[in-house]
Write an enzyme that holds these catalytic residues in place. Structure first.
Site, PDB file in Angstrom:
ATOM      1  CG  ASP A 128      14.760   1.578   4.973  1.00  0.00           C
ATOM      2  OD1 ASP A 128      14.112   1.031   5.888  1.00  0.00           O
ATOM      3  OD2 ASP A 128      14.534   1.382   3.763  1.00  0.00           O
ATOM      4  CE  LYS A 181       3.900   1.342   2.828  1.00  0.00           C
ATOM      5  NZ  LYS A 181       2.790   1.554   3.802  1.00  0.00           N
ATOM      6  CB  THR A 204       0.122   1.583  -1.026  1.00  0.00           C
ATOM      7  OG1 THR A 204       0.926   2.642  -0.483  1.00  0.00           O
ATOM      8  CG2 THR A 204       0.858   0.949  -2.193  1.00  0.00           C
ATOM      9  CG  ASN A 263       4.893   4.921   0.112  1.00  0.00           C
ATOM     10  OD1 ASN A 263       5.808   4.865  -0.701  1.00  0.00           O
ATOM     11  ND2 ASN A 263       5.088   5.150   1.401  1.00  0.00           N
ATOM     12  CG  ASP A 294      -0.463   0.507   9.209  1.00  0.00           C
ATOM     13  OD1 ASP A 294      -0.371   1.486   8.443  1.00  0.00           O
ATOM     14  OD2 ASP A 294      -0.492   0.628  10.445  1.00  0.00           O
ATOM     15  CB  SER A 295       5.036  -1.262   7.763  1.00  0.00           C
ATOM     16  OG  SER A 295       5.106  -0.226   6.801  1.00  0.00           O
TER      17      SER A 295
END
EC number: 3.6.1.66
Length: 199
Positions: A154, A13, A8, A10, A68-69
Site C-alpha cells: 500500500d 487481511k 486466512t 493474516n 489470493d492477492s
C-alpha cells in the site's frame, strides 16, 4: 444465519475483509480459521485461493472464503504477482518486499511504472461447489513509500485518480475502491443467496 470461515491467518487481511463486508450481507457471520495453512503451490491467484478455501472447507465442514492477492507490475511481466508476499525471499517481510521492488524499478520513468493490485476470492461449500471472482485496482508504483495506513505494498501504490498512495488514503477510502472491495462486490450476491432462509 450462515457461518462462513475466512481462510486466512493474516490479521490485517481478516480485518480488511470485515470492514469491506460490513453489513452488506444480513445473516452472515464471518468466523476465523485456526487450522493449518496448506501449501500454496498454484501458479495463479485463482489456484492458490481455491487451495486455501478447499482446505478450510474440508477441515471445518463450513462454507469457506479465501483470497489470493498481490501486486502486478506491467514492466516486470506481471511480477511480483503470486510471489508478492515473499518477493524479497521471506514470507510476510513487507518492508523488504517494498525496498526490493522500489530498487528494481528505480531507473524506470513514471510513464513505465504502471501496476495493479489483483484480488481473487474463492468460495467453497462443504459439498465442493466453488465460486471464484476477481477484483483489479489499477495504478502505478510511487518512487518512495508514503503513508501509515494499510499493509503490504500500500505505501508504494498510487491508485489511478489519486496523487496519494493507498497507505495515505485511509481505511474507509481504500475499502471503497480497492481490489478486495471490487472482488467482494462480485461475491456479495453469492453470499446473500447463501444467507437466505432455507439455504
Amino acid at each position: 444465519m450462515v457461518r462462513v470461515v475466512l481462510a486466512t491467518h493474516n490479521r490485517n487481511k481478516a480485518l480488511e475483509f470485515q470492514q469491506i463486508l460490513g453489513d452488506a450481507v444480513p445473516g452472515l457471520q464471518i468466523v476465523g480459521y485456526d487450522g493449518p495453512e496448506p501449501v500454496e503451490d498454484g501458479i495463479t491467484f485463482e489456484q492458490n485461493a481455491l487451495i486455501k478455501a478447499r482446505a478450510a472447507a474440508e477441515r471445518t465442514g463450513m462454507i469457506a472464503l479465501a483470497d489470493d492477492s498481490g501486486i502486478c507490475v506491467d514492466a516486470m511481466g506481471g511480477a511480483p504477482g503470486i510471489f508478492s508476499a515473499r518477493w524479497a525471499g521471506r514470507h510476510g517481510d513487507a518492508q523488504a518486499n517494498l525496498r526490493l521492488l522500489l530498487d528494481q524499478l528505480a531507473d524506470l520513468p513514471d510513464s513505465s511504472r504502471a501496476a495493479h493490485f489483483t484480488a481473487t476470492l474463492a468460495l467453497v461449500t462443504p459439498e465442493g461447489e466453488t465460486t471464484v471472482v476477481e477484483g483489479v485496482w489499477p495504478g502505478r508504483i510511487a518512487r518512495e513509500a508514503r503513508g501509515g495506513h494499510g499493509h503490504g505494498y500500500d505505501p508504494i501504490f498510487l491508485p489511478d485518480g489519486h496523487d496519494v498512495t493507498a497507505a495515505e488514503l485511509g481505511p474507509e477510502a481504500k475499502n471503497a475502491e480497492s481490489h478486495r472491495a471490487r472482488a467482494f462486490a462480485a461475491i456479495v450476491p453469492v453470499l446473500r443467496a447463501l444467507s437466505r432462509p432455507g439455504n
